[in-house]
Write an enzyme that holds these catalytic residues in place. Structure first.
Site, PDB file in Angstrom:
ATOM      1  N   GLU A  44      -1.608   6.973  -2.475  1.00  0.00           N
ATOM      2  CA  GLU A  44      -2.717   7.604  -1.751  1.00  0.00           C
ATOM      3  C   GLU A  44      -3.496   8.504  -2.699  1.00  0.00           C
ATOM      4  OE1 GLU A  44      -0.332   7.663   2.524  1.00  0.00           O
ATOM      5  OE2 GLU A  44      -1.113   9.546   1.733  1.00  0.00           O
TER       6      GLU A  44
ATOM      7  N   GLN B 219      -5.364  -1.900 -35.186  1.00  0.00           N
ATOM      8  CA  GLN B 219      -5.911  -1.279 -36.394  1.00  0.00           C
ATOM      9  C   GLN B 219      -6.104  -2.290 -37.520  1.00  0.00           C
ATOM     10  OE1 GLN B 219      -6.927   1.802 -36.312  1.00  0.00           O
ATOM     11  NE2 GLN B 219      -7.428   2.177 -38.458  1.00  0.00           N
TER      12      GLN B 219
ATOM     13  N   ALA C 205       0.841  -1.201   0.000  1.00  0.00           N
ATOM     14  CA  ALA C 205       0.000   0.000   0.000  1.00  0.00           C
ATOM     15  C   ALA C 205       0.872   1.246   0.000  1.00  0.00           C
ATOM     16  CB  ALA C 205      -0.935  -0.024   1.210  1.00  0.00           C
TER      17      ALA C 205
ATOM     18  N   ARG D 126      -7.239 -12.676 -43.086  1.00  0.00           N
ATOM     19  CA  ARG D 126      -8.278 -11.699 -43.432  1.00  0.00           C
ATOM     20  C   ARG D 126      -8.039 -11.134 -44.832  1.00  0.00           C
ATOM     21  NH1 ARG D 126      -9.240  -5.761 -41.023  1.00  0.00           N
ATOM     22  NH2 ARG D 126     -11.145  -5.299 -42.156  1.00  0.00           N
TER      23      ARG D 126
ATOM     24  N   GLY E 283       0.641  10.236  -5.952  1.00  0.00           N
ATOM     25  CA  GLY E 283       0.820   9.104  -6.855  1.00  0.00           C
ATOM     26  C   GLY E 283       2.239   8.599  -6.778  1.00  0.00           C
TER      27      GLY E 283
ATOM     28  N   GLY F  22       4.182   1.689 -11.137  1.00  0.00           N
ATOM     29  CA  GLY F  22       5.621   1.489 -10.995  1.00  0.00           C
ATOM     30  C   GLY F  22       6.397   2.789 -11.133  1.00  0.00           C
TER      31      GLY F  22
ATOM     32  N   GLU G  67      11.353  -4.052  -9.496  1.00  0.00           N
ATOM     33  CA  GLU G  67       9.926  -3.841  -9.786  1.00  0.00           C
ATOM     34  C   GLU G  67       9.733  -3.283 -11.194  1.00  0.00           C
ATOM     35  OE1 GLU G  67       8.235  -1.465  -6.596  1.00  0.00           O
ATOM     36  OE2 GLU G  67       9.424  -2.597  -5.159  1.00  0.00           O
ATOM     37  N   ARG G  68      10.601  -2.361 -11.577  1.00  0.00           N
ATOM     38  CA  ARG G  68      10.460  -1.735 -12.900  1.00  0.00           C
ATOM     39  C   ARG G  68      10.839  -2.700 -14.010  1.00  0.00           C
ATOM     40  NH1 ARG G  68      12.116   4.034 -10.200  1.00  0.00           N
ATOM     41  NH2 ARG G  68       9.957   4.474  -9.610  1.00  0.00           N
TER      42      ARG G  68
ATOM     43  N   PHE H 282      -5.730   2.452  -5.411  1.00  0.00           N
ATOM     44  CA  PHE H 282      -5.118   1.722  -6.532  1.00  0.00           C
ATOM     45  C   PHE H 282      -4.259   0.557  -6.042  1.00  0.00           C
ATOM     46  CE2 PHE H 282      -4.867   6.281  -8.351  1.00  0.00           C
ATOM     47  CZ  PHE H 282      -6.204   6.271  -8.705  1.00  0.00           C
TER      48      PHE H 282
END
Length: 385
Positions: A133, A344, A130, A276, A137, A371, A250-251, A162
């Site tokens: 807040e 697209q 956590a 297609r 951010g 992150g 983490e990144r 979040f």
């Protein structure tokens, strides 16, 4: 489809290839069939965590003495990649195993490691961190949540938002100010076991544009009392340093997820454009399609090689925050561009959620935000100029 002919990630070993195969089978059998239902219900089933624990997917890079798999960050990368390839965006294992477990192993006391890590490895406990807040951010120095020491307890007050795994987490690593007057130096990490406290509330499961199966939530702490032994480590005021030390990993997790998304987008789009037809020939026969997909494939290949180089540095303990920031912003920017370009070529079908490319499009956008936003990444890099 290979982005680079004959290329193999330099960190990949025979043992990791065996893991890759077993994890792929697990996700395809146990998770992928439920993906659509999980998206609708807003969270993965609670027993998904226990199944992942049994399969050895949780805490793969945590020491065996604490119930983990005894692997390295390379094991976490294999698991994260297979999750992306299976299209199961909602399972918050990267936070649980890749982040929170590592905070506990790196900074926790022996007692804390023995108490929490084995339960995280089996899925008995689900973990969250956590940080964010409503008013702060990416600026973690502006955290307002407080943890005041009263006798042998901390009294926590504040609000978080979040938060990944927010509805199901039973162990939450809370970023709080133990000394509000000391700025970053007054920040500590406090562990909260939600089943053992009063005053803790979960807000709503937030309604997001993507990653619908991920329970992302508001959390409220109203005079939540935890023992002082729940301070992560033995010393107050170390939280900011602890956070900064773990951020490169983490990144890089986010960059790895971006690479997989780019590769998958090019693969499904190449397959679709071959089938297609328009004006009597396949979409892939048009020069515009060939040129755009050639660009996408090239950028996906560059992203993979750069991310792999970062991974090698991380495994050697040499990945610096600036290079990790470069990897995070560039790969996620390219992920969003490539997925948009690929969508697209599906025409109207690209806008339909039953097509994987649509899911990839809505899931991609958050990558540039969490992150640490890409703007913050560029600020960090700019400081080294």
């Amino acid at each position: 489809m290979e982005m680079i002919a004959g290329y193999k990630s330099p960190w990949m070993t025979e043992e990791l290839e065996i893991l890759e195969s077993s994890v792929r089978k697990f996700y395809e059998k146990e998770f992928a069939p439920h993906s659509e239902r999980w998206n609708k219900q807003g969270h993965v089933d609670r027993d998904a965590w226990n199944k992942a624990g049994e399969a050895g997917i949780l805490c793969a890079s945590i020491s065996e003495e604490y119930g983990g798999g005894g692997g390295s960050f390379a094991h976490e990368m294999v698991i994260a990649q297979e999750q992306g390839r299976a299209g199961v965006a909602g399972f918050g294992n990267s936070v649980h195993s890749g982040i929170v477990a590592h905070y506990i192993e790196a900074y926790g006391t022996e007692e804390q490691k023995k108490k929490w890590l084995p339960k995280m490895a089996t899925g008995e406990m689900v973990a969250a961190i956590a940080m964010t807040e409503p008013g702060t951010g990416s600026d973690l120095q502006g955290v307002r949540t407080t943890a005041k020491k009263v006798g042998n307890q901390y009294v926590i007050n504040g609000q978080k938002t979040f938060i990944t795994n927010g509805q199901q987490a039973t162990l939450i690593c809370v970023v709080a100010k133990t000394d509000p007057a000391a700025g970053a130096k007054g920040t500590s990490l406090i562990m909260v076991e939600t089943d053992e406290v009063e005053g803790f509330r979960r807000g709503r499961n937030l309604d997001k544009i993507g990653q619908h199966a991920q329970d992302t939530s508001e959390l409220f702490f109203d005079d939540v009392k935890v023992p002082t032994s729940n301070l992560l480590g033995t010393e107050e005021g170390k939280g900011f340093i602890q956070l900064m030390q773990q951020l490169p990993q983490e990144r890089l997790i986010i960059a790895v997820q971006a690479c997989v998304a780019m590769e998958k987008a090019v693969e499904v789009t190449a397959a679709y454009t071959k089938e297609r037809k328009a004006f009597g020939k396949s979409i892939l026969d048009f020069q515009n399609t060939q040129f755009r997909l050639a660009e996408c494939k090239t950028e996906a290949a560059i992203a993979r090689v750069f991310t792999d180089d970062c991974a090698m540095k991380l495994l050697e303990g040499k990945l610096d925050p600036t290079t990790a920031a470069m990897a995070k912003w560039w790969t996620t920017q390219k992920q969003c561009e490539i997925v948009d370009t690929c969508l697209q070529f599906f025409g109207g079908y690209g806008y339909m959620m039953e097509y994987p490319i649509a899911q990839m499009y809505t899931d991609a956008r958050i990558q540039k935000i969490y992150g640490g936003t890409n703007e913050i990444m560029k600020m960090l890099i700019a400081r080294t100029l």
